[in-house]
Design a protein around this motif. Structure first.
Motif, PDB file in Angstrom:
ATOM      1  N   ARG A  53      -7.085   1.381 -11.840  1.00  0.00           N
ATOM      2  CA  ARG A  53      -7.075   0.589 -13.079  1.00  0.00           C
ATOM      3  C   ARG A  53      -7.122   1.524 -14.303  1.00  0.00           C
ATOM      4  N   ARG A  54      -7.941   2.564 -14.189  1.00  0.00           N
ATOM      5  CA  ARG A  54      -8.057   3.517 -15.318  1.00  0.00           C
ATOM      6  C   ARG A  54      -6.737   4.248 -15.548  1.00  0.00           C
ATOM      7  N   LEU A  55      -6.128   4.713 -14.441  1.00  0.00           N
ATOM      8  CA  LEU A  55      -4.845   5.431 -14.581  1.00  0.00           C
ATOM      9  C   LEU A  55      -3.796   4.544 -15.252  1.00  0.00           C
TER      10      LEU A  55
ATOM     11  N   LYS B 286      -4.195   2.139 -17.314  1.00  0.00           N
ATOM     12  CA  LYS B 286      -4.478   2.032 -18.755  1.00  0.00           C
ATOM     13  C   LYS B 286      -4.102   3.334 -19.456  1.00  0.00           C
ATOM     14  N   GLU B 287      -4.431   4.452 -18.815  1.00  0.00           N
ATOM     15  CA  GLU B 287      -4.193   5.742 -19.467  1.00  0.00           C
ATOM     16  C   GLU B 287      -2.710   6.052 -19.654  1.00  0.00           C
ATOM     17  N   VAL B 288      -1.848   5.520 -18.768  1.00  0.00           N
ATOM     18  CA  VAL B 288      -0.415   5.784 -18.991  1.00  0.00           C
ATOM     19  C   VAL B 288       0.171   4.826 -20.027  1.00  0.00           C
ATOM     20  N   GLY B 289      -0.613   3.852 -20.486  1.00  0.00           N
ATOM     21  CA  GLY B 289      -0.143   3.024 -21.598  1.00  0.00           C
ATOM     22  C   GLY B 289      -0.124   1.530 -21.363  1.00  0.00           C
ATOM     23  N   PHE B 290      -0.399   1.072 -20.135  1.00  0.00           N
ATOM     24  CA  PHE B 290      -0.413  -0.382 -19.917  1.00  0.00           C
ATOM     25  C   PHE B 290      -1.579  -0.982 -20.698  1.00  0.00           C
ATOM     26  N   GLN B 291      -1.326  -2.106 -21.367  1.00  0.00           N
ATOM     27  CA  GLN B 291      -2.309  -2.683 -22.281  1.00  0.00           C
ATOM     28  C   GLN B 291      -3.351  -3.536 -21.584  1.00  0.00           C
ATOM     29  N   ARG B 292      -2.896  -4.222 -20.514  1.00  0.00           N
ATOM     30  CA  ARG B 292      -3.829  -5.111 -19.818  1.00  0.00           C
ATOM     31  C   ARG B 292      -3.614  -4.959 -18.326  1.00  0.00           C
ATOM     32  N   VAL B 293      -4.713  -4.861 -17.590  1.00  0.00           N
ATOM     33  CA  VAL B 293      -4.613  -4.752 -16.132  1.00  0.00           C
ATOM     34  C   VAL B 293      -5.486  -5.843 -15.510  1.00  0.00           C
ATOM     35  N   THR B 294      -4.863  -6.700 -14.724  1.00  0.00           N
ATOM     36  CA  THR B 294      -5.600  -7.748 -14.019  1.00  0.00           C
ATOM     37  C   THR B 294      -5.558  -7.422 -12.536  1.00  0.00           C
ATOM     38  N   THR B 295      -6.712  -7.460 -11.882  1.00  0.00           N
ATOM     39  CA  THR B 295      -6.755  -7.105 -10.465  1.00  0.00           C
ATOM     40  C   THR B 295      -7.169  -8.305  -9.621  1.00  0.00           C
ATOM     41  N   TYR B 296      -6.334  -8.627  -8.660  1.00  0.00           N
ATOM     42  CA  TYR B 296      -6.620  -9.743  -7.754  1.00  0.00           C
ATOM     43  C   TYR B 296      -7.161  -9.202  -6.434  1.00  0.00           C
ATOM     44  N   GLY B 297      -7.982 -10.016  -5.772  1.00  0.00           N
ATOM     45  CA  GLY B 297      -8.452  -9.664  -4.425  1.00  0.00           C
ATOM     46  C   GLY B 297      -7.421 -10.094  -3.402  1.00  0.00           C
TER      47      GLY B 297
ATOM     48  N   ASN C  52       0.834  -1.206   0.000  1.00  0.00           N
ATOM     49  CA  ASN C  52       0.000   0.000   0.000  1.00  0.00           C
ATOM     50  C   ASN C  52       0.870   1.260   0.000  1.00  0.00           C
ATOM     51  N   SER C  53       1.743   1.352  -0.983  1.00  0.00           N
ATOM     52  CA  SER C  53       2.675   2.473  -1.040  1.00  0.00           C
ATOM     53  C   SER C  53       2.205   3.596  -1.956  1.00  0.00           C
ATOM     54  N   PHE C  54       1.570   3.218  -3.069  1.00  0.00           N
ATOM     55  CA  PHE C  54       1.169   4.216  -4.074  1.00  0.00           C
ATOM     56  C   PHE C  54       0.206   5.251  -3.481  1.00  0.00           C
ATOM     57  N   THR C  55      -0.461   4.873  -2.417  1.00  0.00           N
ATOM     58  CA  THR C  55      -1.411   5.723  -1.697  1.00  0.00           C
ATOM     59  C   THR C  55      -0.762   6.983  -1.113  1.00  0.00           C
ATOM     60  N   HIS C  56       0.577   7.018  -1.075  1.00  0.00           N
ATOM     61  CA  HIS C  56       1.249   8.194  -0.522  1.00  0.00           C
ATOM     62  C   HIS C  56       1.214   9.394  -1.466  1.00  0.00           C
ATOM     63  N   LEU C  57       0.821   9.166  -2.719  1.00  0.00           N
ATOM     64  CA  LEU C  57       0.786  10.273  -3.673  1.00  0.00           C
ATOM     65  C   LEU C  57      -0.561  10.983  -3.571  1.00  0.00           C
ATOM     66  N   HIS C  58      -0.528  12.253  -3.217  1.00  0.00           N
ATOM     67  CA  HIS C  58      -1.780  12.970  -2.952  1.00  0.00           C
ATOM     68  C   HIS C  58      -2.364  13.667  -4.175  1.00  0.00           C
ATOM     69  N   ASP C  59      -1.547  13.902  -5.207  1.00  0.00           N
ATOM     70  CA  ASP C  59      -2.060  14.621  -6.385  1.00  0.00           C
ATOM     71  C   ASP C  59      -2.100  13.713  -7.610  1.00  0.00           C
ATOM     72  N   GLU C  60      -3.115  13.931  -8.422  1.00  0.00           N
ATOM     73  CA  GLU C  60      -3.237  13.103  -9.626  1.00  0.00           C
ATOM     74  C   GLU C  60      -2.013  13.262 -10.545  1.00  0.00           C
ATOM     75  N   ASN C  61      -1.500  14.476 -10.637  1.00  0.00           N
ATOM     76  CA  ASN C  61      -0.309  14.697 -11.471  1.00  0.00           C
ATOM     77  C   ASN C  61       0.849  13.842 -11.003  1.00  0.00           C
ATOM     78  N   ASP C  62       1.022  13.751  -9.681  1.00  0.00           N
ATOM     79  CA  ASP C  62       2.103  12.932  -9.120  1.00  0.00           C
ATOM     80  C   ASP C  62       1.889  11.454  -9.451  1.00  0.00           C
ATOM     81  N   ARG C  63       0.621  11.026  -9.372  1.00  0.00           N
ATOM     82  CA  ARG C  63       0.326   9.614  -9.666  1.00  0.00           C
ATOM     83  C   ARG C  63       0.623   9.311 -11.137  1.00  0.00           C
ATOM     84  N   ARG C  64       0.222  10.209 -12.022  1.00  0.00           N
ATOM     85  CA  ARG C  64       0.471   9.995 -13.459  1.00  0.00           C
ATOM     86  C   ARG C  64       1.966  10.005 -13.759  1.00  0.00           C
ATOM     87  N   LYS C  65       2.655  10.940 -13.125  1.00  0.00           N
ATOM     88  CA  LYS C  65       4.105  11.078 -13.349  1.00  0.00           C
ATOM     89  C   LYS C  65       4.811   9.807 -12.861  1.00  0.00           C
TER      90      LYS C  65
END
Ligand code: SAM
Length: 264
Positions: free
Chosen positions: A228-230, A232-243, A135-148
């Motif tokens: 999942r949307r982000l 895809k938007e940065v260019g990943f072709q397939r996203v699989t999400t596990y529980g 649960n590290s990606f959660t540290h990014l507070h701005d969408e720009n930071d997440r996209r970057k």
């Protein structure tokens, strides 16, 4: 910057702290030390099993960049399993602890001090896989930071590389499928994490240790489909999400989601 202070400092109004740069100040020495004394690596390894190793092998990955090394748990697991690992983190306190932890287990970590937003300034190589776990990606507070950050992860992957990124199931907390009073137990029985405040742009968690030692983390509550949307938007072709696959306390909802994003 390095925070050698024994105490965390969220200022007068902790709920206003919604700043991507604040993570280095949240991981103070005392928090990092306490965390590792109580999180039992053997139990964590047992609960995860070979999930990540299997995933990486299925995708033919050999060379892995751990971008959220923390105290080194996954880097060491992967080294033990024979992967070639580089361990990056933006917190020098974390990297120091990770190096020490690996040393004690007869491994020398190849560490890189790097913030994800400028990863490719410090990492000049290509990898089969990038992992961003715990649960590290959660540290990014701005969408720009997440996209970057995602764009930087994407850029350091080989043409057929994968990104494995996990997150807490914030949807369940935000949508009240899980009560805010629900306790999130980590593998060490002695660490109790509870969401002290939740709104659409802040998840402030309280971490209680024996002896009434309390720490906090201010995070951004990532919704699963948004991530999942982000991806895809940065260019990943397939996203699989596990529980959630772990033993962590749960009712009907998983505590964690694990996204596997494929570049090819
Ligand atoms: N992966 C480890 C684990 O599972 O135990 C550590 C997880 S810890 C919750 C999050 C880690 O992400 C911390 O070590 C923190 O320093 C790092 N981190 C957070 N934001 C970062 C950023 N913008 N750049 C680099 N590292 C960051």
């Amino acid at each position: 910057m390095t925070n050698t202070q024994p105490r965390q400092d969220f200022g007068q109004n902790p709920l206003q702290v919604r700043d991507t740069n604040h993570y280095t100040e949240e991981y103070v020495h005392s928090f990092v030390d306490r965390w590792d004394q109580l999180i039992d690596w053997d139990r964590r390894a047992e609960s995860e099993g070979d999930f990540f190793i299997r995933l990486l092998k299925e995708h033919g990955a050999k060379k892995v960049l751990d971008v959220a090394t923390g105290t080194g748990f996954h880097s060491v697991q992967l080294l033990k399993a024979g992967f070639e690992v580089t361990s990056a983190d933006g917190s020098p306190v974390m990297l120091g602890k990770a190096f020490e932890n690996a040393r004690r287990r007869d491994h020398i970590l190849r560490t890189v001090h790097a913030d994800w937003r400028w990863l490719n300034r410090d990492v000049h190589d290509y990898y089969d896989a990038v992992i961003c776990l715990g649960n590290s990606f959660t540290h990014l507070h701005d969408e720009n930071d997440r996209r970057k950050a995602l764009a930087e992860f994407y850029a350091t992957l080989k043409h057929d590389g994968i990104l494995i990124l996990d997150q807490r199931n914030y949807d369940a907390i935000l949508d009240h499928q899980i009560a805010p009073t629900h306790n999130f137990y980590y593998c060490g029985d002695n660490v109790r994490a509870t969401p002290e405040h939740m709104d659409e742009s802040l998840a402030r968690f309280r971490y209680e240790f024996p002896g009434e030692e309390v720490f906090h983390l201010n995070m951004f509550p990532l919704r699963k489909n948004y991530v999942r949307r982000l991806l895809k938007e940065v260019g990943f072709q397939r996203v699989t999400t596990y529980g959630d696959f772990k033993e962590t306390y749960r009712e009907t909802e998983p505590d964690f989601f694990i996204h596997v994003a494929e570049k090819r």
